[in-house]
Write an enzyme that holds these catalytic residues in place. Structure first.
Site, PDB file in Angstrom:
ATOM      1  N   CYS A 139      34.068  35.651  24.999  1.00  0.00           N
ATOM      2  CA  CYS A 139      34.988  35.684  26.131  1.00  0.00           C
ATOM      3  C   CYS A 139      35.027  34.306  26.771  1.00  0.00           C
ATOM      4  O   CYS A 139      33.993  33.643  26.899  1.00  0.00           O
ATOM      5  CB  CYS A 139      34.535  36.720  27.149  1.00  0.00           C
ATOM      6  SG  CYS A 139      35.681  36.904  28.528  1.00  0.00           S
ATOM      7  N   CYS A 146      31.792  34.518  32.939  1.00  0.00           N
ATOM      8  CA  CYS A 146      31.156  35.136  34.109  1.00  0.00           C
ATOM      9  C   CYS A 146      29.653  34.849  34.051  1.00  0.00           C
ATOM     10  O   CYS A 146      29.017  35.029  33.006  1.00  0.00           O
ATOM     11  CB  CYS A 146      31.420  36.636  34.132  1.00  0.00           C
ATOM     12  SG  CYS A 146      33.175  37.023  34.273  1.00  0.00           S
ATOM     13  N   CYS A 149      27.003  37.574  32.724  1.00  0.00           N
ATOM     14  CA  CYS A 149      27.359  38.364  31.530  1.00  0.00           C
ATOM     15  C   CYS A 149      26.923  37.661  30.255  1.00  0.00           C
ATOM     16  O   CYS A 149      27.246  36.491  30.038  1.00  0.00           O
ATOM     17  CB  CYS A 149      28.871  38.590  31.543  1.00  0.00           C
ATOM     18  SG  CYS A 149      29.517  39.245  29.996  1.00  0.00           S
ATOM     19  N   GLU A 198      30.867  44.661  20.201  1.00  0.00           N
ATOM     20  CA  GLU A 198      30.196  45.904  20.599  1.00  0.00           C
ATOM     21  C   GLU A 198      31.202  46.927  21.105  1.00  0.00           C
ATOM     22  O   GLU A 198      32.243  46.572  21.658  1.00  0.00           O
ATOM     23  CB  GLU A 198      29.226  45.623  21.754  1.00  0.00           C
ATOM     24  CG  GLU A 198      28.042  44.794  21.345  1.00  0.00           C
ATOM     25  CD  GLU A 198      27.129  44.532  22.533  1.00  0.00           C
ATOM     26  OE1 GLU A 198      26.143  43.821  22.324  1.00  0.00           O
ATOM     27  OE2 GLU A 198      27.405  45.018  23.643  1.00  0.00           O
ATOM     28  N   CYS A 237      34.210  52.645  25.382  1.00  0.00           N
ATOM     29  CA  CYS A 237      34.480  51.322  25.915  1.00  0.00           C
ATOM     30  C   CYS A 237      34.656  50.398  24.710  1.00  0.00           C
ATOM     31  O   CYS A 237      33.770  50.315  23.860  1.00  0.00           O
ATOM     32  CB  CYS A 237      33.273  50.937  26.771  1.00  0.00           C
ATOM     33  SG  CYS A 237      33.399  49.329  27.485  1.00  0.00           S
ATOM     34  N   CYS A 268      26.308  44.181  28.250  1.00  0.00           N
ATOM     35  CA  CYS A 268      27.366  43.772  27.329  1.00  0.00           C
ATOM     36  C   CYS A 268      26.953  42.513  26.579  1.00  0.00           C
ATOM     37  O   CYS A 268      26.558  41.530  27.177  1.00  0.00           O
ATOM     38  CB  CYS A 268      28.612  43.523  28.187  1.00  0.00           C
ATOM     39  SG  CYS A 268      29.857  42.536  27.433  1.00  0.00           S
TER      40      CYS A 268
HETATM   41  S1  SF4 Z   1      32.205  40.147  32.315  1.00  0.00           S
HETATM   42 FE1  SF4 Z   1      31.823  39.108  30.358  1.00  0.00          FE
HETATM   43  S2  SF4 Z   1      33.312  40.018  28.935  1.00  0.00           S
HETATM   44 FE2  SF4 Z   1      33.995  40.533  31.015  1.00  0.00          FE
HETATM   45  S3  SF4 Z   1      35.436  38.903  31.578  1.00  0.00           S
HETATM   46 FE3  SF4 Z   1      33.413  38.236  32.312  1.00  0.00          FE
HETATM   47  S4  SF4 Z   1      32.576  36.987  30.643  1.00  0.00           S
HETATM   48 FE4  SF4 Z   1      34.288  38.188  29.821  1.00  0.00          FE
END
Ligand code: SF4
Length: 349
Positions: free
Chosen positions: A110, A114, A117, A90, A103, A331
């Protein structure tokens, strides 16, 4: 087929020579790629027909195509971009009165996991090349050519410090070929200390944003499990070194989540933790995402209380402007939709 987006003027000049052409043809190709957002070699009307034929035979402009797009009434536009058959990421364009920011993603998925997310929840797939990173920029610019993009933030999908060479390669093209100022580029990390130190040595005066999201290591470990190996003291020390080396802007991102990290006592602890550290705090009220149950948006009052404590402690605080309305999906969500609806919009470039 070798993609051309991602090559510098010098590399394009070498390519022109490889194809039996004078070096200046490389500059012409670069102008078509980075200033005219050409989607086909046929558009490159000042190149000789033989060179265009050679490019068609052995090269592609880039492998990315927009497969889904979402445009909000305020002009915020989010795209899902597919690269070849194996990656969908994205990117977002945010037009403001005085600037246009984008962005960009640097990885598909990833590894940082997190807890809040959608991208982290779905895991890591692969790094993007600098050309794939740049193509997001070019796709976004080509959709609204009347306003030049002025600011770039590497804050999309992925942890930039885990793909730093490609991120820096893309940043160098943005500065050297597209003509952006390095000072209008920001790299955002969840605090990968070796990456911060490497970025400080890169010789590019770009801004650094570090996602703290917590006043202490205990709360932080619950939100960013993969960042456990870098305690906040080490992260802040790396930030000090970054500022000393580059003199550039430093922002601590703080995602405010109701009942998790938005208590005024936690604001005071954050202020204490940051004492002596350079930079401002950017507060981001959380927007819930599917797959991350138990995380809720804080009330406006609680955001203001948190902010007041930090400001009373002398810290400069900003608050992320709410943008995007219906496009303001978290995201990773548009990507998940694009993966389940592969037909999408098809070749926007
Ligand atoms: S917020 Fe999402 S994209 Fe950003 S570092 Fe954490 S897991 Fe990765």
């Amino acid at each position: 087929m070798r993609p051309l987006v991602g090559l510098s003027s010098d590399e394009l000049a070498s390519l022109a020579k490889e194809l039996g052409q004078p070096a200046y043809r490389g500059k012409q190709i670069g102008r078509w790629l980075y200033h005219a957002y050409a989607a086909t070699f046929d558009e490159m009307s000042d190149l000789p027909a033989g060179l265009r034929a050679a490019l068609v035979a052995g090269f592609t402009i880039g492998t990315g195509r927009c497969v889904s797009a979402s445009l909000a009434t305020d002009g915020t536009e989010k795209l899902a971009v597919r690269f070849g058959e194996d990656a969908v990421v994205e990117c977002v364009r945010l037009p403001y009165e005085d600037r246009v920011s984008v962005c960009l993603s640097c990885q598909e998925g990833c590894a940082m996991r997190c807890a809040f997310c959608a991208t982290g929840i779905s895991g890591f797939r692969r790094n993007l090349t600098r050309g794939e990173i740049l193509q997001q920029f070019l796709l976004l610019q080509a959709r609204a050519p009347e306003r030049r993009i002025s600011h770039v933030v590497f804050m999309g999908m992925g942890e930039p410090m885990h793909n730093l060479d490609e991120v820096l390669g893309a940043a160098r093209i943005l500065v050297g070929e597209v003509g952006l100022s390095a000072r209008s580029i920001t790299v955002s990390t969840v605090g990968v200390v070796p990456g911060i130190l490497q970025l400080a040595e890169a010789g590019l005066p770009i801004n650094l944003a570090v996602s703290l999201h917590a006043p202490d290591d205990g709360v932080r470990a619950g939100l960013i499990p993969a960042a456990r190996k870098w305690p906040m003291s080490e992260v802040l020390d790396a930030c000090r070194q970054y500022r000393a080396k580059t003199g550039r802007d430093l922002t601590y991102e703080y995602l405010l989540i109701a009942g998790v990290n938005d208590d005024p006592d936690q604001a005071q602890r954050l202020a204490d933790t940051l004492r002596g550290a350079p930079g401002s705090v950017n507060l981001i009220p959380y927007n819930p995402v599917p797959g991350a149950p138990g995380f809720h948006r804080p009330s406006g009052q609680s955001v203001q209380r948190f902010r007041a404590v930090l400001e009373a402690a002398g810290r400069h605080v900003t608050q992320r402007q709410e943008r995007g309305g219906t496009v303001d999906a978290a995201c990773g969500q548009l990507r998940l939709r694009a993966l389940s609806e592969p037909a999408g919009l098809g070749g926007a470039r």
